[in-house]
Scaffold this motif. Structure first.
Motif, mmCIF file in Angstrom:
data_model
loop_
_atom_site.group_PDB
_atom_site.id
_atom_site.type_symbol
_atom_site.label_atom_id
_atom_site.label_comp_id
_atom_site.label_asym_id
_atom_site.label_seq_id
_atom_site.Cartn_x
_atom_site.Cartn_y
_atom_site.Cartn_z
ATOM 1 N N ASP A 1 -17.488 -23.908 -26.071
ATOM 2 C CA ASP A 1 -16.310 -24.156 -26.901
ATOM 3 C C ASP A 1 -16.612 -25.197 -27.980
ATOM 4 O O ASP A 1 -16.212 -25.046 -29.133
ATOM 5 C CB ASP A 1 -15.133 -24.636 -26.036
ATOM 6 C CG ASP A 1 -14.440 -23.465 -25.314
ATOM 7 O OD1 ASP A 1 -14.497 -22.332 -25.834
ATOM 8 O OD2 ASP A 1 -13.865 -23.693 -24.228
ATOM 9 N N ALA B 1 -16.679 -24.739 -32.031
ATOM 10 C CA ALA B 1 -15.850 -25.570 -32.913
ATOM 11 C C ALA B 1 -16.686 -26.086 -34.082
ATOM 12 O O ALA B 1 -16.202 -26.229 -35.196
ATOM 13 C CB ALA B 1 -15.247 -26.740 -32.139
ATOM 14 N N ASN C 1 -18.159 -22.545 -36.000
ATOM 15 C CA ASN C 1 -17.074 -21.803 -36.598
ATOM 16 C C ASN C 1 -17.466 -20.383 -36.991
ATOM 17 O O ASN C 1 -17.252 -19.952 -38.118
ATOM 18 C CB ASN C 1 -16.618 -22.576 -37.846
ATOM 19 C CG ASN C 1 -15.144 -22.361 -38.103
ATOM 20 O OD1 ASN C 1 -14.517 -21.535 -37.408
ATOM 21 N ND2 ASN C 1 -14.607 -23.045 -39.064
#
Ligand SMILES: Cc1cc2nc3c(=O)[nH]c(=O)nc-3n(C[C@H](O)[C@H](O)[C@H](O)COP(=O)(O)OP(=O)(O)OC[C@H]3O[C@@H](n4cnc5c(N)ncnc54)[C@H](O)[C@@H]3O)c2cc1C
Lengths: 457, 415
Positions: free
Chosen positions: A257, A261, A264
């Protein structure tokens, strides 16, 4: 500040190489652990030969000498915890030689690892050790920490590529440890002693590194599993199958995750854990290994199995993996990364232990690492500015070490002992183990001036 | 310790000191010193916040010695917004220590309104004409700092800025839409020919083009000097000027202006609906031309080969890499990539004036890479980079012409 010390240093070093300006002292007092200690003075030589003279001056003043590469260390190795002279190798960054017949690279200590990769590859050669920090870290730091990397499973670690080291000793002597030939049994294997010595024995002035022919091609697979445990069991199956991947990396959901982030890419993270597996070699070999791997991976019942379509996609996958640690800082500002390493077949047990520890201390842990080497990086993500977090982190770290040792593993696979793990040394080495190391240290550095306060010192 | 800096604590604390910025920071690449890389700068700001360090001269130098290219931010896995920290730190330094007072005074005065701007740039033109011959003599050391660096080749300033060269409205038959071309100061006053080209090319793409006759500076020079109040004021005026609701898009040929209007304004004017609306409409001209028009179908490639320098604010700032290359591949005899195309050229606006020696060394490396390609033309998509690359190439003995991507399209337009 000691005026005499500065004057003495100024008499041997060119202008602009010595500074005691507060701003510089702040910048040269920490590494990627974020632990800070203020040096007394920072020296940035442009000529490696001036370092033995710095050692003489240091000895005269009873001042510690702390070698520093790029300060990307993860164990506080270059933090001048007892003050002293930080000697930074940033400007000693010349690749002196790439010999395509002897297959040797001769480099200054401040050369950035990536530059060695590029220089070797320009000649069709290969320098395999690739710590995830390879764009910034230096060969001096790699040797001093015996850095590993993503290609460790098949190609080994920095130690396996060090042929010889030119070293400045405390007091100003200079020795060459090892030699340029692959075979060399004249005396003790001193090069190996300096590898992983964390700057506590001597200052590396130059390294001769072994190069190998560059593998023709590679193929990469990405497999996803619902849990980290499931993924870790797949690691065991792969290693048992007889295929030796050049890379076998693992990442859990928390890490995935964070990486997404940062990057992207718009790809939703759907699974609990991911394995990145690469095989390399000649065309024929890669085709054969890739088929075998495909079959093995298929049998591990992954939630998803995909082969990277091209080299660009492979490069993107590795770049994603390499950003893991820093990307985790997006979740919370303090990342405490551990480096405990266990025999490969114990990886599932270690994963279970880490998950238990996270629960016990109510901590968020992101786990990734070089699964193929049994080298996991459980990373505690928290905010150390809050005192209570600090306590729980310390207890959890201690439990992680105990778990690794109980499984036949080690405190540190590649990041070194430095500051943070010193108090645990005896747990792994026993009293006599530490005593022998201390005797070695005393023999080479009786006054304890090289990087004091590190390891067991 | 400064109370004002404290608001940056969470931003700087995110930096875990991994050192990833060391491989991309242009000032570090030259100086190889921890004090001039993003990680060091963050450590310094943090030390001031923690009360371990005073804001002394060396602190000022390192904070103002950043080229603000944004390479660190784009390559920071931890997501530290370094340029923002630097900008805020400069503002604090300006307020509390009066840093760069002369440069700030000049910027504040000359960018205040259109008249002041016209005056300031006319003065610069005069200054250049007058001082340039002296720059190569021993008298150079008495010159104001922008002329002091004898080696620097600053462009000849044109007599007539852009608004005196093109009409306010340039229309075409059966227009596909209407756009505003926001020229920005460098195009307006230094390279108005790029503005003329922009109008011509956009017309050829089928769009009516409007320029703003009394266009104001986007304010970036103010924010990079820490003049935040004047910057905010100017930004409000620019938003008002560009509230041209009938336009489909507001286009720029200067990535710094685009980044400022698009990304910065909504942040510094969070309550302004106009700033938000403008941000939606602002687009870099390369992206607009490749995504929204068929212009590349109407060109015949020129014979020359070309290499491309990525402007930092276009690439790191807005992630625009592919579009200019798409243009160059279609419009030239071939694109030869230079090594490190994405590396900063060293311009950085006020950076190159305050730190010309360093900025010149960065340019010299960049020029070397451009020359090594053997391409006929060095293309880029930023007038600031053009100015600096022309200087750098000249000093490095390069013979290549430096052109804006728009100028290359124009050369390739079918007659
Ligand atoms: C994001 C990230 C990813 C990482 N990934 C990996 C990885 O995959 N594998 C891995 O093994 N490590 C990894 N590391 C840790 C670190 O990059 C390595 O330990 C590296 O070898 C440190 O090199 P450096 O030049 O930064 O050394 P420094 O941090 O400056 O110093 C490290 C130690 O080396 C000593 N030293 C430095 N130069 C010399 C010299 N010339 N002579 C004697 N002693 C010297 C110092 O005194 C210190 O004890 C990672 C770090 C980060 C931040």
């Amino acid at each position: 500040m000691d005026k005499d010390l500065i004057n003495d240093l100024a008499s041997i070093l060119p202008e602009g190489s010595i500074t005691a300006v507060e701003e510089e002292l702040v910048c040269y007092g920490s590494d990627a652990t974020r632990v800070f200690a203020r040096p007394d003075v920072v020296v940035r030589p442009t000529d490696a030969d001036s370092i033995p003279e710095v050692m003489i001056v240091a000895a005269r003043h009873g001042m510690p000498v702390v070698p520093r590469g790029a300060g990307t260390g993860l164990s506080g190795g270059c933090v001048p915890i007892k003050g002293g002279i930080v000697v930074s190798t940033e400007r000693l960054n010349r690749i002196k030689e790439i010999d395509t017949i002897d297959l040797v690279a001769v480099v200054e200590p401040g050369v950035v690892t990536q530059d060695i990769h590029e220089a070797a590859e320009a000649e069709g050669l290969f320098y395999p050790p690739d710590p995830a920090s390879f764009k910034a870290c230096t060969i001096g730091g790699n040797v001093a920490e015996n850095a590993g990397g993503l290609r460790g499973l098949k190609y080994g670690v920095t130690r396996d590529y060090v042929l010889s080291l030119k070293v400045a000793l405390p007091g100003g002597g200079v020795m060459v440890a090892g030699g340029r030939t692959l075979k060399n049994v004249t005396g003790y294997d001193m090069a190996r002693l300096f590898v992983g010595s964390e700057g506590t024995l001597g200052f590396i002035l130059e390294a001769a590194l072994k190069l190998i022919p560059k593998p023709e091609t590679k193929a990469a697979f990405l497999t996803a599993y619902d849990t980290l445990e499931h993924a870790s069991e797949a690691v065991v199956s792969i290693v048992r199958s007889g295929v030796t991947p050049s890379t076998l990396e693992i990442m859990d959901r928390v890490t995935l995750d964070a990486v997404e982030a940062y990057r992207n890419t718009g790809n939703e993270v759907r699974h609990g854990a991911l394995l990145l597996v690469e095989v390399d070699g000649s065309d024929v070999e890669v085709r054969r290994q890739a088929d075998a791997l495909d079959a093995v991976l298929g049998r591990t019942a992954p939630a998803e199995l995909r082969r990277a379509t091209d080299l660009a996609e492979q490069a993107a996958l590795w770049a994603a993996r390499r950003s893991a640690l820093s990307a985790l800082a997006r979740v919370s500002p303090s990342v405490i990364l551990e480096d405990a390493t266990v025999p490969r077949k114990q990886i599932p047990a270690m994963v279970r232990a880490i998950e238990g520890i996270a629960k016990k201390y109510d901590l968020k842990i992101g786990t990734f690492g070089h699964a193929g080497d049994g080298n996991l990086h459980p990373t505690i993500i928290t905010d150390l500015r809050i005192a209570d977090n600090r306590k729980r982190v310390e207890a959890a770290v201690s439990d992680i070490f105990d778990a690794a040792l109980a499984l036949g593993g080690t405190l540190s696979g590649e990041h070194g002992i430095g500051l943070a793990k010193s108090s645990f040394m005896e747990r792994e080495l026993g009293r006599s183990g530490v005593a022998v190391m201390r005797a070695v240290k005393d023999a080479i550095d009786p006054r304890g001036l090289m990087n004091p306060g590190k390891m067991f010192l | 310790m400064s109370k004002e800096l404290e608001k940056l604590a969470d931003l700087v604390y995110k930096c875990i000191r991994c050192g990833a910025c060391r491989s991309v920071c242009p000032t570090f690449g030259e100086e190889l010193s921890e004090t001039v890389v993003a990680r060091g700068r963050m450590a310094l700001v943090e030390a001031v916040i923690d009360g371990r360090l005073d804001m002394g001269e060396a602190f000022e130098n390192t904070i103002f010695g950043c080229a603000m290219c944004g390479a660190c931010k784009a390559n920071c896995p931890a997501g530290v917004d370094v340029p923002k920290v630097i900008e805020e730190a400069r503002a604090v330094l300006a307020k509390e220590k009066g840093s760069q007072s002369l440069a700030r005074y000049l910027a504040r005065r000359s960018l205040k309104d259109k008249k002041a701007m016209d005056g300031a740039f006319a003065m610069m033109a005069l200054g250049r004409a007058f001082y340039a011959p002296l720059a190569a003599t021993p008298l150079a050391k008495f010159l104001p700092y922008q002329y002091k660096d004898m080696k620097r080749n600053l462009p000849k300033m044109p007599k007539r800025p852009l608004p005196k060269r093109v009409p306010e409205h340039s229309t075409v038959d059966n227009a596909k839409g209407r756009v505003v071309f926001y020229a920005g100061c460098v195009v307006n006053y230094v390279y108005p020919e790029i503005g003329e080209t922009a109008v011509h090319v956009l017309n050829a793409a089928g769009y009516d083009v409007r320029i703003i006759r009394d266009e104001l500076c986007c304010g970036k020079p103010l924010s990079s000097l820490g003049e935040m109040d004047a910057y905010r004021k100017l930004a409000e005026q620019v938003v008002a000027q560009l509230e041209v609701s009938e336009a489909d898009a507001v286009l720029t040929a200067c990535p710094t202006c685009a980044l400022t209007l698009k990304e910065d304004y909504p942040k510094i004017l969070p309550d302004s609906k106009g700033a938000a609306a403008l941000s939606d409409k602002v687009e870099d001209v390369n992206r607009f031309l490749t995504k929204n028009t068929d212009i590349l179908k109407g060109i015949e490639p020129i014979a020359s080969t070309v290499t491309y320098h990525d402007p930092c604010h276009l690439n790191f700032g807005m992630g625009i890499k592919a579009e200019p290359r798409e243009i160059l591949k279609a419009a030239t005899g071939g694109l030869v990539e230079m090594a490190g195309a994405e590396k900063c050229c060293g311009f950085g606006g006020s950076f190159s004036f305050l730190n010309y020696a360093l900025s010149g060394r960065i340019a010299s490396k960049k020029s070397g890479a451009a020359i090594a390609t053997g391409a006929d033309i060095v293309a880029t998509a930023c007038p600031g980079c053009m100015m600096h690359m022309r200087d750098g190439l000249k000093q490095a003995g390069g013979k290549q012409e430096v052109l804006h991507t728009l100028q290359i399209i124009e050369k390739a337009l079918k007659k």
